[in-house]
Every structure is written in structure tokens, then in C-alpha cells.
Design an enzyme around this catalytic site. Structure first.
Site, PDB file in Angstrom:
ATOM      1  CB  CYS A 149      -0.992  -0.066   1.150  1.00 21.48           C
ATOM      2  SG  CYS A 149      -2.478   0.877   0.800  1.00 21.48           S
ATOM      3  CG  HIS A 192      -3.046  -3.170   4.452  1.00 22.31           C
ATOM      4  ND1 HIS A 192      -2.091  -2.567   5.236  1.00 22.31           N
ATOM      5  CD2 HIS A 192      -3.631  -2.178   3.738  1.00 22.31           C
ATOM      6  CE1 HIS A 192      -2.101  -1.263   5.026  1.00 22.31           C
ATOM      7  NE2 HIS A 192      -3.023  -0.999   4.116  1.00 22.31           N
ATOM      8  CD  GLU A 231      -0.260  -5.238   6.691  1.00 23.31           C
ATOM      9  OE1 GLU A 231      -0.244  -5.753   5.558  1.00 23.31           O
ATOM     10  OE2 GLU A 231      -0.615  -4.065   6.907  1.00 23.31           O
TER      11      GLU A 231
HETATM   12  N1  GLN Z   1      -3.556   6.292   1.047  1.00 19.51           N
HETATM   13  C1  GLN Z   1      -2.375   6.051   1.804  1.00 19.51           C
HETATM   14  C2  GLN Z   1      -1.215   6.891   1.305  1.00 19.51           C
HETATM   15  O1  GLN Z   1      -1.388   7.683   0.469  1.00 19.51           O
HETATM   16  C3  GLN Z   1      -1.992   4.593   1.756  1.00 19.51           C
HETATM   17  C4  GLN Z   1      -2.983   3.792   2.551  1.00 19.51           C
HETATM   18  C5  GLN Z   1      -2.429   2.528   3.128  1.00 19.51           C
HETATM   19  O2  GLN Z   1      -1.229   2.310   3.194  1.00 19.51           O
HETATM   20  N2  GLN Z   1      -3.334   1.701   3.543  1.00 19.51           N
HETATM   21  O3  GLN Z   1      -0.133   6.772   1.744  1.00 19.51           O
END
Ligand code: GLN
Length: 188
Positions: free
Chosen positions: A80, A172, A174
Site C-alpha cells: 500500500c 494489506h 499482514e
Molecule cells: N492512502 C495512503 C497513502 O497515500 C496509503 C494507505 C495505506 O497504506 N493503507 O499513503
């Protein structure tokens, strides 16, 4: 070489990645300073808030040594926000740009557009529960850069992509209690 996996621990979901690494039986350490990078074979850049992670990483003088280590072949897994940092695309945040893949931040919308969906991972034993939190999208061109392998799809969208020794996931892994994705990464 025995695996020693770092977990970037300046912000975000680093604690849960460490728990999964423990369940995999892998040696790991939290990374907060350049010295913590010493001797690592792998590193996880967790989900969280990529702009904050970039600011703190810069503040601790971590970004350049981290980019150098990955450039020198340390395997890296960005989930992410971590995938946003590893990849390329318009700021914010400034990207490490180590994987020449466009990762569009907050591409599904705001927090309330977070969702859970099945990720098809045929080469990793079938479907995986994908938890997408303010997730980015990976935009692959019709001819992706050589070395790119799509390992996970949600519908048609590539949500887990390997580029050389880098792994980028927009969800995610994890948070699910599964170790499959982490084990795959540790074997890279
Ligand atoms: N939207 C977040 C960002 O811009 C990322 C979200 C996440 O890691 N779950 O960093």
C-alpha cells in the site's frame, strides 16, 4: 545467505508485518536509522501514510541509504503506502521510483471507499483475502517493463506485482493472518 528481513518502522503497519515474519520463522529487525539496514537481505515498507513515511524517512536520513541498498539488490516488499513509495508517479509524496511502475495514490477514493475483495493469485496457491485501505492502483502499460510479473489480480486490476526483486501490493497481506505472501517474498 540466511534471510534477515528489515521492517521500516517509522510509521504505519510495521508491527503486524513483524508478527507475520515471526510466524514464518524469519529473522527480522525494525529499521529506523541507516545503521539498521546493515546486513539485511530483505526489507518491508509497510502500509500507512506515504507522505508521513517519506517525511520521517527523510528526517532520519534513511531514504538515500534505503534506495541504495535496494538498488544493490536487497529484496523489497512495499504494501500500500510502501508500494506508493517504491513505485513512480506524481507527488505527493516524492517517490523512490525504484520500480518503474506507476502507482496512483488513493485511486479508489477516500477512507470510506476502503473494501475487502478476493485477490486471484494462481501462482501462490489460489485466492487471497485482499484488504484495501485507501488503496492505490498500479497502472501497467500494455507492454510492462521487462521483469514485471503480475502475481495478484482483483478482477482485471493488477494488485500484486513483482518487478525484479521488488514486490508491490496495493492491499494489506499482514492483516489477514495468512503467511503465503510473506513466505513468497522471503523466498525471493
Ligand atoms: N492512502 C495512503 C497513502 O497515500 C496509503 C494507505 C495505506 O497504506 N493503507 O499513503
Amino acid at each position: 545467505m540466511p534471510v534477515l528481513c528489515g521492517v521500516l518502522a517509522v510509521q504505519g503497519s510495521f508491527g503486524l508485518h513483524a508478527r507475520v515474519l515471526e510466524r514464518c520463522g524469519a529473522a527480522w529487525r525494525e529499521v529506523r536509522t541507516p545503521a539498521d539496514l546493515e546486513g539485511l537481505t530483505h526489507i518491508i515498507i509497510p502500509g500507512g501514510e506515504s507522505t508521513t513515511m517519506h517525511k520521517l524517512g527523510a528526517h532520519y536520513g534513511l531514504l538515500a541509504p534505503l534506495a541504495r541498498a535496494i538498488g544493490n539488490g536487497m529484496a523489497a516488499f512495499g504494501t500500500c503506502a510502501g508500494a506508493i513509495l517504491l513505485g513512480d508517479g506524481p507527488p505527493p509524496p516524492p517517490r523512490l521510483g525504484l520500480a518503474p511502475l506507476i502507482v496512483v495514490r488513493n485511486a479508489y477514493g477516500r477512507q470510506k471507499e476502503s473494501f475487502t475483495a478476493d485477490v486471484a493469485m494462481p501462482s501462490l496457491g489460489g485466492s487471497f483475502r485482499g484488504i484495501f485501505i485507501r488503496a492505490p492502483k498500479i497502472e501497467l502499460p500494455p507492454a510492462p517493463p521487462p521483469g514485471t510479473e503480475v502475481l495478484g489480480r482483483c478482477g482485471d486490476a493488477p494488485v500484486m506485482v513483482k518487478y525484479g526483486r521488488m514486490l508491490l501490493a496495493t492491499f494489506h497481506p499482514e492483516l489477514t493472518g495468512e503467511t503465503r505472501v510473506h513466505r513468497f517474498f522471503l523466498d525471493m
